[in-house]
Design a protein around this motif. Structure first.
Motif, short mmCIF file in Angstrom:
data_model
loop_
_atom_site.label_atom_id
_atom_site.label_comp_id
_atom_site.label_asym_id
_atom_site.label_seq_id
_atom_site.Cartn_x
_atom_site.Cartn_y
_atom_site.Cartn_z
N ASN A 1 43.15 24.88 13.13
CA ASN A 1 43.56 25.45 11.85
C ASN A 1 42.66 25.03 10.69
O ASN A 1 42.75 25.60 9.60
CB ASN A 1 45.01 25.07 11.54
N ASP A 2 41.79 24.04 10.91
CA ASP A 2 40.79 23.72 9.89
C ASP A 2 39.87 24.91 9.63
O ASP A 2 39.28 25.02 8.55
CB ASP A 2 39.97 22.50 10.30
N LEU A 3 39.74 25.79 10.61
CA LEU A 3 38.91 26.98 10.43
C LEU A 3 39.52 27.98 9.45
O LEU A 3 38.86 28.94 9.05
CB LEU A 3 38.67 27.67 11.78
N LEU A 4 40.75 27.72 9.05
CA LEU A 4 41.42 28.58 8.07
C LEU A 4 41.20 28.10 6.63
O LEU A 4 41.58 28.78 5.69
CB LEU A 4 42.93 28.63 8.35
N ARG A 5 40.59 26.93 6.50
CA ARG A 5 40.31 26.43 5.15
C ARG A 5 39.31 27.36 4.46
O ARG A 5 38.47 27.99 5.11
CB ARG A 5 39.71 25.02 5.22
N PRO A 6 39.37 27.44 3.13
CA PRO A 6 38.43 28.32 2.40
C PRO A 6 36.98 28.04 2.73
O PRO A 6 36.15 28.96 2.74
CB PRO A 6 38.75 27.99 0.93
N ALA A 7 36.64 26.77 3.02
CA ALA A 7 35.25 26.41 3.31
C ALA A 7 34.72 27.09 4.58
O ALA A 7 33.51 27.18 4.77
CB ALA A 7 35.12 24.90 3.46
N HIS A 8 35.62 27.58 5.43
CA HIS A 8 35.18 28.20 6.69
C HIS A 8 35.48 29.69 6.73
O HIS A 8 35.32 30.33 7.77
CB HIS A 8 35.85 27.50 7.87
#
Length: 516
Positions: free
Chosen positions: A507-514
């Motif tokens: 779910n870190d891939l859902l952060r705006p940075a990604h």
């Protein structure tokens, strides 16, 4: 060991260990053949067993490094100056980017594996399914399941080898970011980054450490994407791979510290953590080597900050190396007391070494000998970010037995948290280690150092594991940017938080940075 060597080769309250032959009796002729094939000596096995028996000593934290006290803050003017310094220097320097990329992504999908095992959602898996279409790998998954089916089928096709097999692949091969012309994996993002700071404008050099079972997949991906990237960026990529050497594996023991045996009676060896990659780094040949984790990448629209600070760190290191070379030349002639004091100030501010009270007792000859050693060892700059609660280590001043302080990156597992003072120092740390390094591994004459001579073997780790239902103890070598570089010159520089965007869970891939 004389006082000068004690000052330089830091041993943080190390428990004296005598390596005797008492463990050799545990080794059979079959064991010795097994060791010979791996390139591991009997002494190394004895040493590892001793550490299992006696444990590793705690690091002795003196104080947390902070801005102006071990951590350098760069003004905008500083950044501009060091970027220019780097741009000028890279015309004549060989530059390489090293990316540790061997770890599997299993932990990244921990919550999804739990969902699949229990056949019921958890907090993270619920978010995953709510936003499934936003992941860069969604189109690939959609090809396997034209119509979204049950959650179980989706997870099986994402994680298991019946589908994409993401649960066992390394992060470097996963689709992280979506672009209009396709998706990119972390490996591809690292190539694009390298164009800007690991290239002279014509050639870019990168080295990835990979696991043997996935080497062919990395080769295939490189062959697939290189023509497109080289045409787009007008740069020739030179990519090399290496694998963790069998000689860096460590033995496992049972609860009584006896060698753990497989069913066939052979010794069980285990990978010794990222500290084993010091051997791989030691084999690389370049004037400057950038090191960055495989999962810390962002899409193109957010790369500017990362690239600027990579260049700035490189420029600062070039400037420090020039100063080291100048001092090394001065040390060949007559030295005044004032020059020695200048060297001491420089070492404390830029090389992470503060001699203790005994410094005043050293003779001029001892001080000269000390600086000859300081200016003849590897040097690294570590970018650090403000601590936002991420798990992991940070920058500290650490005391040795002689009362000297050196800058070190320290993990929580290295600190005695039952000691309230040590715990307080660790928890009060203002900065975090994001694994953002630029290293100089050659001496002033351009000859490569033997990096194995500058690690502190007393800074390893012991962990508990299981094998075939049996409990065992495993051992990790000193971490690559922790104990493996304990006796390097070390500079900490604050870098912006937006240069640190790791992907630890899916779910870190859902952060705006990604997200594009």
């Amino acid at each position: 060991m004389n006082r000068i060597n004690k000052l330089l080769m830091v041993k943080f309250y190390t428990i004296p260990i005598k390596f005797r032959n008492k463990y050799v009796r545990m080794l059979t002729e079959k064991d010795k053949i097994q060791l010979s094939k791996r390139g591991i000596s009997e002494h190394e096995v004895n040493q590892q067993v001793d550490y299992f028996k006696q444990g590793f000593p705690w690091m002795h934290l003196d104080r947390a490094a902070s801005i102006g006290n071990g951590i350098i803050h760069l003004s905008n003017e500083d950044v501009d100056r060091y970027v220019k310094r780097f741009e000028d220097a890279k015309k004549t320097l060989s530059i390489l980017k090293m990316v540790p990329a061997s770890g599997a992504a299993t932990r990244m999908f921990k919550s999804l594996f739990e969902h699949l095992a229990e056949l019921k959602p958890n907090k993270e898996s619920s978010v995953f399914f709510d936003r499934l279409s936003e992941f860069a790998f969604a189109p690939e998954l959609k090809k396997l399941l034209p119509e979204w089916s049950t959650e179980q089928e989706i997870l099986e096709n994402l994680l298991l080898n019946k589908g994409l097999d993401y649960g066992s692949l390394p992060k470097g091969l996963l689709s992280f970011h979506y672009y209009e012309d396709g998706v990119r994996t972390p490996l591809e993002e690292h190539l694009v980054e390298a164009v800007e700071y690991a290239s002279d404008g014509k050639d870019a050099y990168l080295h990835f450490t990979v696991s043997p079972e996935h080497r062919s997949r990395f080769d295939a991906l490189v062959n697939q994407v290189l023509p497109k990237l080289e045409k787009k960026y007008q740069v020739k990529f030179h990519i090399s791979f290496s694998e963790q050497k069998p000689s860096t594996d460590t033995v496992a023991v049972d609860k009584d510290n006896n060698l753990f045996r497989e069913a066939d009676g052979s010794m069980l060896f285990r990978p010794a953590g990222h500290g084993a990659l010091l051997e791989n780094l030691n084999d690389l040949d370049a004037d400057l080597i950038f090191i960055k984790n495989i999962d810390n990448v962002v899409p193109d629209k957010l790369k500017d900050s990362t690239i600027v600070y990579k260049k700035a760190l490189g420029g600062l290191l070039v400037e420090i190396l020039d100063k080291i070379k100048a001092y090394a030349r001065v040390l060949k002639g007559e030295i005044s007391a004032a020059t020695l004091e200048e060297m001491q100030e420089f070492s404390g501010k830029y090389l992470g070494i503060q001699p203790g009270k005994a410094w005043v007792e050293h003779s001029q000859e001892e001080k000269i000998a000390l600086f000859k050693k300081i200016f003849n060892r590897p040097t690294r700059i570590c970018g650090v970010v403000k601590n936002t609660g991420e798990p992991g280590g940070g920058p500290f001043w650490c005391k040795d037995q002689e009362g000297n302080s050196t800058l070190q990156l320290v993990e929580s597992a290295q600190v005695d948290m039952s000691n309230e003072l040590q715990k307080a120092i660790f928890t009060d740390s203002t900065h975090f280690n994001p694994v953002d390094l630029v290293c100089a591994t050659k001496d002033v004459e351009g000859k490569s150092f033997d990096l194995l001579q500058y690690r502190d073997m007393s800074t390893g780790f012991i962990t508990e594991k299981t094998k075939d239902g049996k409990k065992l103890k495993a051992q990790e070598l000193p971490g690559l940017w922790n104990g493996a570089m304990a006796n390097w010159n070390t500079i900490f520089v604050e870098v912006p938080l937006d240069t640190f965007n790791p992907v630890k869970t899916v779910n870190d891939l859902l952060r705006p940075a990604h997200q594009n």
